[in-house]
Design a protein around this motif. Structure first.
Motif, mmCIF file in Angstrom:
data_model
loop_
_atom_site.group_PDB
_atom_site.id
_atom_site.type_symbol
_atom_site.label_atom_id
_atom_site.label_comp_id
_atom_site.label_asym_id
_atom_site.label_seq_id
_atom_site.Cartn_x
_atom_site.Cartn_y
_atom_site.Cartn_z
ATOM 1 N N SER A 1 -24.252 -90.744 -51.405
ATOM 2 C CA SER A 1 -24.366 -90.254 -52.782
ATOM 3 C C SER A 1 -25.631 -89.433 -52.984
ATOM 4 C CB SER A 1 -24.336 -91.432 -53.765
ATOM 5 O OG SER A 1 -25.406 -92.315 -53.517
ATOM 6 N N ASN A 2 -26.741 -89.850 -52.347
ATOM 7 C CA ASN A 2 -27.984 -89.080 -52.472
ATOM 8 C C ASN A 2 -27.836 -87.676 -51.901
ATOM 9 O OD1 ASN A 2 -29.370 -91.136 -53.744
ATOM 10 N ND2 ASN A 2 -30.255 -91.959 -51.870
ATOM 11 N N TYR A 3 -27.231 -87.572 -50.704
ATOM 12 C CA TYR A 3 -27.041 -86.255 -50.096
ATOM 13 C C TYR A 3 -26.041 -85.413 -50.888
ATOM 14 C CZ TYR A 3 -29.833 -87.229 -45.951
ATOM 15 O OH TYR A 3 -30.869 -87.476 -45.105
ATOM 16 N N ILE A 4 -25.078 -86.057 -51.521
ATOM 17 C CA ILE A 4 -24.123 -85.309 -52.356
ATOM 18 C C ILE A 4 -24.858 -84.584 -53.466
ATOM 19 C CG2 ILE A 4 -22.263 -85.549 -54.055
ATOM 20 C CD1 ILE A 4 -21.187 -87.869 -52.300
ATOM 21 N N TYR A 5 -25.750 -85.316 -54.184
ATOM 22 C CA TYR A 5 -26.446 -84.704 -55.314
ATOM 23 C C TYR A 5 -27.563 -83.762 -54.869
ATOM 24 C CZ TYR A 5 -23.871 -87.414 -58.709
ATOM 25 O OH TYR A 5 -22.878 -87.917 -59.498
ATOM 26 N N LEU A 6 -27.888 -83.780 -53.568
ATOM 27 C CA LEU A 6 -28.811 -82.772 -53.026
ATOM 28 C C LEU A 6 -28.042 -81.585 -52.456
ATOM 29 C CD1 LEU A 6 -31.468 -84.997 -51.210
ATOM 30 C CD2 LEU A 6 -31.837 -83.559 -53.216
ATOM 31 N N ASN A 7 -26.684 -81.616 -52.612
ATOM 32 C CA ASN A 7 -25.818 -80.554 -52.103
ATOM 33 C C ASN A 7 -25.905 -80.415 -50.572
ATOM 34 O OD1 ASN A 7 -24.587 -79.165 -54.560
ATOM 35 N ND2 ASN A 7 -26.751 -79.246 -55.116
#
Length: 351
Positions: free
Chosen positions: A16-22
């Motif tokens: 989820s963290n990498y998702i919101y960092l694109n």
């Protein structure tokens, strides 16, 4: 078992963290690691499907902010069979995203259907909370009655019981008023968008670029140290080390002198500034808006170049293009003063 749960949570949080960092490469990496746990007999299936629905919701949310509607719809539709496992927050995001996407596609009938579902869910949550409050109230009143019956002749216990009953009633009233207010806040969502949250998510790329700029600077230093170690002759190595130390001292001093202000910019992003400048000058692209924001906050060309991992000349060139795009009297004022005068009120609104 404890270690397995920890690993599962690590995959979920990392994805989820990498998702919101694109950073979708790493996001899919941890998501795929998470999916390998599906066949593990020690994982509770309900928990697994609940976590999977949450990850898919994150993907759909980010793709929608990037206006990649097909990708967003794909993840939402793939999570539909998992509705029974969704927590209340994930289910709210599920309905909200469907409503926003159909509104974006101008399919207002479908958007209204999902908004109605969202409102119904909120009402159910509200009713459950109120019912739980009333059940708790009934239980405590019953307990209070029994306590008073047992201690009818004890004055102290009678006074204490009355005091507890009063507190209980006050808590019940407070709970009712609080959740009624929450319900009203949610209903207002149907009539207006949460602009600040949407804008923060749309600027994740810009914040990530600043971090990657610093990482690239550190990587460059490592390469220079490696090259020095391969240089023949102790004297030559000493000279190169002196030059490297001199450059490192100059650049690190600049970063340290402004580190507090830079962290403040990242942690307390002036949303109102971005909203106003984007509305006033839609011809500016994202990188030019970031340059304007750094100038507005008092950074020099050199400091901006270090934070964005670019050259001073590149920053100066972009400032020139910005000045051409913005219509102001260049004979009477500068770009810096114009930005500070025009958007000064956003500092007060942001706080």
């Amino acid at each position: 078992m404890k270690t397995l749960i920890t690993i599962c949570l690590l995959y979920i949080c990392s994805s989820s963290n990498y998702i919101y960092l694109n950073d979708f490469k790493n996001a899919h990496k941890y998501y795929n690691e998470f999916k390998t746990l599906k066949v593990n007999p020690n994982i509770v299936k309900y928990n697994y499907f609940s976590f999977e629905a949450g990850i898919k919701s994150c993907f759909a949310d980010v793709f929608f902010t990037r206006k990649q509607i097909d990708s967003s719809l794909s993840y939402l539709k793939s999570s539909t069979p998992l509705k029974a496992y969704m927590g209340e927050d994930v289910l709210k995001d599920y309905y909200r995203l469907f409503a926003d996407i159909h509104e974006y596609l101008e399919d207002f009938d479908k958007s209204k259907v999902y908004m109605d579902s969202l409102l119904l869910l909120q009402n159910e949550m509200f009713d459950k909370t109120i019912q739980a409050s009333f059940d708790l109230n009934d239980t405590l009143i019953k307990t209070e009655s029994e306590l008073m019956a047992q201690n009818e002749k004890n004055t102290f216990n009678s006074v204490l019981s009355a005091f507890l009953l009063l507190i209980l009633l006050l808590l019940s009233v407070f709970s009712f008023l609080y959740f009624r207010k929450e319900k009203q806040t949610f209903e207002n969502y149907s009539n207006q968008k949460n602009d600040n949250l949407s804008y923060l998510k749309s600027n994740n790329n810009q914040l990530a670029l600043k971090v990657h700029g610093l990482e690239a600077y550190i990587k460059k230093l490592k390469l220079e140290v490696k090259q020095i170690s391969r240089t023949e002759g102790v004297g030559n190595q000493k000279e190169k080390i002196k030059d490297l130390y001199k450059n490192l001292h100059i650049n690190s001093s600049t970063l340290l002198d402004k580190s507090e202000s830079h962290l403040e910019i990242v942690n307390e992003l002036n949303i109102e500034f971005f909203k106003q400048i984007e509305g006033k000058y839609p011809q500016l692209n994202k990188s030019e808006i970031i340059i304007c924001y750094y100038l507005f906050m008092g950074f020099t060309n050199k400091e901006i170049a270090i934070f964005l991992n670019t050259t001073i000349r590149s920053v100066e060139s972009r400032r020139y293009r910005i000045s051409k795009k913005i219509n102001f009297n260049k004979k009477k004022t500068t770009l810096l003063k114009y930005l500070q005068n025009t958007f000064s009120e956003t500092l007060n609104q942001n706080h």
